[in-house]
Design a protein around this motif. Structure first.
Motif, PDB file in Angstrom:
ATOM      1  N   GLU A   6       0.729  -0.925   0.139  1.00  0.00           N
ATOM      2  CA  GLU A   6      -0.092  -0.047  -0.129  1.00  0.00           C
ATOM      3  C   GLU A   6       0.995   1.277   0.052  1.00  0.00           C
ATOM      4  O   GLU A   6       0.751   2.378  -0.989  1.00  0.00           O
TER       5      GLU A   6
ATOM      6  N   ARG B  95      -4.369   3.327   4.228  1.00  0.00           N
ATOM      7  CA  ARG B  95      -4.289   1.488   4.599  1.00  0.00           C
ATOM      8  C   ARG B  95      -3.315   0.829   4.789  1.00  0.00           C
ATOM      9  O   ARG B  95      -3.110  -0.012   5.407  1.00  0.00           O
TER      10      ARG B  95
ATOM     11  N   ASN C  40      -1.319   4.970  -1.341  1.00  0.00           N
ATOM     12  CA  ASN C  40      -2.202   4.337  -0.011  1.00  0.00           C
ATOM     13  C   ASN C  40      -2.122   4.185   1.323  1.00  0.00           C
ATOM     14  O   ASN C  40      -2.027   3.275   1.965  1.00  0.00           O
TER      15      ASN C  40
END
Length: 319
Positions: free
Chosen positions: A38, A46, A43
């Protein structure tokens, strides 16, 4: 002319067999690996969640912990998560846990949570005090909150542990430049480029260091190299535009500064620099528009901007 900042110069620590010990639960390793993926995909929320779970499981092993999930408010750093991370509650500390903290630091830094990133590095260092990348990342976080002196201490430590850590040499070069140690900055950046000729960040920061020595041709050459290596490097177009403005090459300067803003419309210093270049051309309307945009993006630049406008108006020369 303009100060520079570290631009996302951070490192992820990937998992290796030397990190995993017999007591590391497989579920912690699984969440860690997801967190790494991630982070690489940007991201970061996350990633923070996955590293938080990995830290919790590896610090408090037991079947009742393996499936624990956290609510968004806990993952944002709420009271319950803070209490989990207090030293007295951690029952097992190993290198795996330190690496998970280090990678959560990366994600927090990329989100702009520099205080949280520094706290994560503190934990990682308390567990395993010889991870050079952790000092690198904490140094960068400290730089980003304006503590150059503490940043320099951390970067010195990173290089003491790993003399060939290119990112640390580049980061220290940037900090030294901003502290006024131009020769020290150049020493670090030249060393970084000797180790890695494809470090666009090293060329970028060396460009600013040689601007400080008034070597404008050398600066432009370095920014050219940075742009060749990373064609969407907005700050390098800004740097080259600044150098060209100082050479009074105003048309190419404005073209570069415009390109910088196309790539990153939040680059307040590019509006400032382009406005000054327009002012030198006598284009008052265009200059005023850029100065307004600059202060819309970063109102804190007003005092600096007013001084530079005054210099240009009085002398028609940017010093």
């Amino acid at each position: 002319m303009f100060s520079t900042r570290i631009l996302k110069l951070l490192s992820i620590i990937t998992l290796s067999t030397s990190v995993v010990v017999a007591q590391t639960p497989p579920s912690a390793i699984s969440h860690f690996k997801v967190g790494i993926k991630e982070n690489k995909k940007n991201n970061f929320d996350r990633a923070i969640e996955e590293f938080t779970i990995a830290i919790e499981i590896s610090s408090h092993p037991g079947p009742h912990r393996a499936g624990k999930r956290f609510s968004p408010q806990h993952l944002a750093g709420g009271a319950e998560l803070d209490s989990i991370e207090e030293t007295k509650t951690i029952t097992i500390l190993d290198k795996f846990t330190a690496v998970a903290y280090a990678n959560r630091c990366f994600a927090r830094c990329r989100k702009g949570d520099f205080a949280g990133a520094i706290a994560d590095c503190d934990q990682a260092i308390r567990i395993t005090p010889r991870l050079a990348v952790v000092y690198l990342n904490r140094g960068i976080a400290r730089k980003m909150v304006g503590d150059d002196t503490a940043a320099l201490i951390d970067l010195n430590k990173a290089i003491e542990i790993d003399a060939n850590l290119v990112e640390a040499l580049v980061a220290r070069g940037s900090v030294r430049k901003d502290l006024g140690d131009i020769e020290g900055a150049l020493s670090d950046l030249n060393r970084a480029l000797a180790l890695d000729q494809r470090s666009e960040a090293a060329y970028f920061y060396r460009g600013y260091a040689v601007i400080a020595k008034r070597d404008l041709a050398g600066a432009i050459s370095d920014f050219n190299e940075a742009i060749k290596l990373k064609q969407d490097f907005a700050a390098a177009y800004l740097g080259r535009g600044v150098a060209q403005t100082l050479k009074n090459d105003l048309a190419p300067a404005i073209a570069d500064l415009t390109r910088a803003l196309e790539l990153d419309p939040t680059l307040a210093l590019a509006y400032e620099a382009r406005g000054l270049a327009f002012l030198l051309q006598g284009k008052e309307v265009e200059a005023s528009q850029d100065f307004r945009r600059c202060l819309t993006v970063d109102p804190g630049l007003k005092e600096d901007l007013d001084k530079r406008i005054k210099v240009v108006r009085e002398l028609h020369v940017i010093h």
